[in-house]
Enzyme design. Structure first.
Site, short mmCIF file in Angstrom:
data_model
loop_
_atom_site.label_atom_id
_atom_site.label_comp_id
_atom_site.label_asym_id
_atom_site.label_seq_id
_atom_site.Cartn_x
_atom_site.Cartn_y
_atom_site.Cartn_z
N ASN A 37 -9.13 26.28 63.12
CA ASN A 37 -8.24 27.40 62.81
C ASN A 37 -8.24 27.54 61.29
O ASN A 37 -7.63 26.74 60.59
CB ASN A 37 -6.84 27.08 63.36
N ASP A 55 -20.32 61.59 71.34
CA ASP A 55 -21.77 61.64 71.51
C ASP A 55 -22.32 62.16 72.84
O ASP A 55 -23.06 63.14 72.87
CB ASP A 55 -22.35 60.24 71.28
N GLU A 66 -12.58 49.18 71.12
CA GLU A 66 -13.08 50.53 70.83
C GLU A 66 -12.60 51.54 71.87
O GLU A 66 -12.24 52.67 71.56
CB GLU A 66 -14.61 50.50 70.80
C1 LIG Z 1 -3.55 28.82 62.91
O1 LIG Z 1 -2.91 28.39 61.72
C2 LIG Z 1 -1.90 29.23 61.24
C3 LIG Z 1 -1.41 28.73 59.91
O2 LIG Z 1 -1.62 27.38 59.73
C4 LIG Z 1 -0.79 29.33 62.26
O3 LIG Z 1 0.21 30.20 61.82
C5 LIG Z 1 -1.38 29.86 63.56
O4 LIG Z 1 -0.40 29.90 64.56
C6 LIG Z 1 -2.54 28.98 64.02
N1 LIG Z 1 -3.13 29.60 65.17
C7 LIG Z 1 -3.50 28.91 66.25
C8 LIG Z 1 -4.06 29.70 67.38
O5 LIG Z 1 -3.37 27.73 66.32
#
Ligand SMILES: *[C@@H]1O[C@H](CO)[C@@H](O)[C@H](O)[C@H]1NC(C)=O
Ligand SMILES: *[C@@H]1O[C@H](CO)[C@@H](O)[C@H](O)[C@H]1NC(C)=O
Length: 802
Positions: A114, A569, A769
């Protein structure tokens, strides 16, 4: 009476002028400066997951790339430019304001990572910082992150001192780069600073060679031609490839060693140059800061202040959002407010600064006989720049003319100065003949994302003119403020206020806007006349006699199968023929003419206003007299039969409701209004539980062929439909039966659309989309935060009309 109004006006303008003219130049100048500074640096390389640059051509490009270092697959799983195919569960800005900064979040499944980046900058436009945080799903996941910065013009960039001489450019922890570039206000530094908590992989499988040591920060610089700097990822991997090559050259299989070491940057050739790479490798969670400071700035960013600065940015965004976006029931709840903030951030996070040449074929004659695809072969023109939103960062990371008008609608509510800045950038591209390329593919980086056969633009090809729509809205709001201001204010601008009001200055000081409108007006006229002359329908060869033969239109440059200029399109049309007349294009010309009329009126150019009004009335007559099929009770394209007599080509869907969604049907026309709304409301035709279908379920082409605009749901047209229902529903003189029907359809349509887009975003992590008309599922391009972001405005619209 006439005379007294005249004197009254002179009095007003005279009054305003004498008090403020002197001040006005100062204001205009100060505004330009503040605006430029607050927008100078940004994540304006939105084609990348993380990329920072200034809005200055050929200056500095920086960005991040990363990969899981534990596997020889690392190079394949590396992330740099956003790609549709990546195993990325979700990414993008959760909070972002281009004037201040924000937070981006990337969930990379390949890296079990993350990744969060927090971007802040200073008011003077000189400094910025990026805090990079990684949280890994597995505590022993090993990831390698590369930050790079390359100069694209005259200047210097390298290690701050010779400190690192004799270390093979291996460093414990922090690195400082020092640079100089005239365009970047001279000397600057970039500090890359590790967090104390970071853990590095203590892996040593390669004997007797510390240059692979993954516990160190690895630094390399080399000369890269300025037009190749954007290929940072390829350059990095070419350098790493040398490691493998060296083993192979000595008949040693690299597989015997750990990839964590092998995939380290080594400066074995002692290169030195304008392009700088810094690689760090971490076990588990990590954090580091990249801080860019300009020497002359009095406002440098200190690492200790970063957390507070980020906090401040989030507070500013929350306050600004709350002030500007009051969501209406049933969407005035926290989960929808958070959703709306995120979508708006994603839309603005897509803003890109493009620069480079464009390929144009000015010689190609469009094939009006067989309507086969013309092979365009162009040559490069100019060095253009464009500041614009994009439909989709992974798939369409560049400016699209007809999308842009829609992108700017939500932004107009949030920061009208930013909206104008983008409109100005687009209008600056209008050429001498009045043409703007419908797709802006500027420079090699931009072209690398487009199949070669689509990179060439042709100056006979149009696209729905949505930018004019947004410009006349901007002017409208400014004028309203101006009237209030002239009647209520004492006429003195306070320069000190400017900074706090940046974002709405053109509203509060409308002279700024009017001045620009006056300047650009001749160009807009050329642009408008370009549309009229190049897209005019053929009446002469078919002895047509309409209320006004000058106001019928045909999209030029279509093929038998596709009409790309129309923006929709593969929407079904008649056999391609020079007799074709398109009701959607006529409607767009109505919108454009109405906008020109409003602009001329606001600028008090009465002659022109009269002319545009006449043309607008002619367009309205033609919509009724040429395109309304009494039989089918819908607006249709027109073509001719074997005797060259007009016949209708009716395909019920977005094309047949075009005059309605653009509010071009007279409010007294109960029969036609009812017919259109009933078509929208009919589940066997356009109505689905997730929005209005692009093509009626009963049309013979429904879901046939490529099935792009042949049934599935598009958010831009649905937004205009809601707006039109609201418009007709709110008019006093509309028949009550129409109003009641419009109200009922409006309420349900709004809720269906918002709920479905929200549900998809929650379950898939993406805006899409288009949406499947049967299941509601998002489909085609993901991370489509272009016009799908209109969902924010839908939530803001009233719950009901009546
Ligand atoms: C990823 O990290 C951010 C900040 O550290 C946090 O706010 C967020 O919830 C995290 N997301 C996941 C899916 O863990
Ligand atoms: C992550 O990727 C793996 C392999 O590609 C896949 O099996 C798994 O379902 C993915 N997980 C998520 C949360 O996307």
């Amino acid at each position: 009476m006439f005379v007294s109004i005249w004197y009254f006006l002179i009095f007003l303008f005279g009054f305003a002028n004498s008090q403020t003219l002197d001040n006005f130049d100062k204001i205009a100048e100060e505004y330009e400066k503040l605006n430029q500074e607050s927008l100078n640096w940004g994540p304006y390389r939105s084609n990348l997951y993380v990329g920072v640059r200034p809005r200055i051509p050929n200056s500095l490009l920086s960005g991040l790339l990363w990969f899981p270092a534990e596997t020889f697959q690392g190079p394949l799983l590396s992330k740099h430019s956003c790609e549709q195919s990546h195993n990325i569960k979700k990414f993008g800005w959760t909070r972002y304001d281009p004037r201040f900064g924000g937070i981006e979040n990337i969930i990379d499944n390949d890296s079990h990572l993350n990744l969060t980046t927090e971007f802040v900058k200073t008011d003077d436009g000189l400094n910025w910082a990026l805090r990079v945080k990684g949280t890994t799903v597995r505590s022993d996941a090993v990831n390698s992150i590369v930050f790079y910065a390359g100069l694209q013009g005259d200047g210097k960039l390298g290690l701050a001192s010779d400190l690192y001489e004799g270390t093979n450019n291996l460093v414990d922890g922090d690195v400082t780069l020092k640079g100089f570039m005239e365009k970047l206000n001279g000397d600057f530094t970039i500090d890359i600073i590790d967090d104390d908590m970071n853990v590095y992989p203590d892996v040593h499988t390669i004997p007797d060679d510390e240059t692979y040591d993954p516990t160190k920060t690895h630094y390399t610089s080399l000369m890269v031609p300025e037009q190749e700097v954007w290929k940072a990822s390829e350059i990095f991997w070419a350098l790493v490839r040398i490691n493998i090559q060296q083993f192979e050259d000595n008949d040693i299989s690299p597989i015997a060693y750990s990839p964590i070491e092998l995939l380290q940057l080594r400066n074995s050739n002692n290169f030195k140059g304008n392009f700088n790479l810094i690689q760090k490798t971490f076990v588990g969670n990590f954090q580091f800061d990249i801080i860019y400071n300009t020497e002359v700035s009095k406002n440098k960013i200190e690492r200790e202040d970063l957390s507070n600065k980020i906090e401040d940015v989030l507070n500013i965004i929350d306050t600004k959002f709350t002030k500007k976006f009051q969501l209406s029931a049933p969407f005035n709840t926290n989960k929808f407010i958070d959703f709306a903030k995120e979508i708006l951030s994603q839309l603005m996070g897509g803003i890109i600064y493009q620069h480079g040449d464009q390929i144009v074929d000015r010689k190609a004659v469009l094939d009006d006989v067989k309507f086969s695809h013309t092979d365009l072969s162009g040559s490069p023109e100019g060095q253009y720049e464009l500041f614009t939103c994009v439909p989709s960062r992974p798939f369409f990371p560049r400016g699209f003319y007809w999308d842009e008008g829609f992108h700017l609608l939500p932004i107009l509510e949030y920061d009208s100065d930013l909206t104008l800045e983008i409109v100005k950038s687009w209008f600056s591209l209008i050429d001498d003949k009045g043409w703007i390329a419908r797709e802006q593919i500027l420079g090699d980086e931009s072209r690398s994302k487009v199949p070669i056969e689509f990179t060439t633009q042709n100056p006979n090809i149009a696209n729905p003119p949505t930018l004019m729509m947004i410009f006349s809205e901007l002017l409208d709001s400014a004028k309203k403020f101006q009237l209030e201001y002239q009647l209520n204010d004492n006429g003195m601008f306070q320069i000190d206020d400017l900074k706090n009001n940046l974002g709405d200055l053109h509203m509060e000081k409308p002279e700024l806007m009017i001045n620009y409108a006056k300047e650009i007006y001749p160009k807009l006229q050329t642009h408008y006349e370009w549309f009229r002359s190049t897209q005019r329908g053929n009446t002469r060869d078919f002895e047509r006699h309409y209320p006004n033969n000058d106001e019928v239109y045909r999209w030029k440059g279509r093929s038998q199968e596709l009409c790309l200029p129309s923006g929709i399109d593969d929407y079904p049309r008649c056999e391609a023929d020079i007799s074709e007349l398109n009701i959607d294009l006529l409607s767009w010309m109505g919108v454009m003419t109405r906008s020109m009329f409003k602009i001329a009126q606001l600028l008090e150019i009465d002659e022109d206003a009269k002319l545009y009004k006449k043309r607008f009335d002619d367009i309205i007559s033609n919509i009724e007299k040429v395109h309304w099929s009494k039989n089918k009770k819908m607006y249709c394209d027109v073509t001719v039969d074997d005797d060259d007599d007009d016949i209708f080509e009716c395909h019920e869907g977005y094309v047949t409701i075009m005059p309605f969604i653009h509010k071009l049907i007279p409010i007294s026309d109960t029969e036609k209004l009812t017919a259109v709304i009933e078509s929208i409301n009919n589940p066997d035709k356009l109505w689905s539980d997730f929005g209005i279908r692009s093509l009626s379920k009963q049309d013979s082409k429904f879901h046939k062929g490529e099935d792009y605009w042949r049934g599935h749901i598009w958010i831009n047209i649905n937004y205009l439909t809601l707006e039109a229902l609201r418009y007709y529903g709110e008019q006093d003189d509309v028949d009550s039966s129409v109003k009641e029907l419009a109200n009922k359809v409006y309420i349900q349509l709004r809720e269906n659309l918002v709920n479905n887009i929200y549900d998809n975003y929650e379950s898939t992590g993406y805006a899409w989309e288009q949406y499947n008309e049967e299941s509601g599922a998002g489909q085609r391009t993901r991370h489509f935060l272009g016009w799908t972001s209109l969902v924010i405005l839908m939530m803001k619209m009233p719950s009901a009309i009546l």
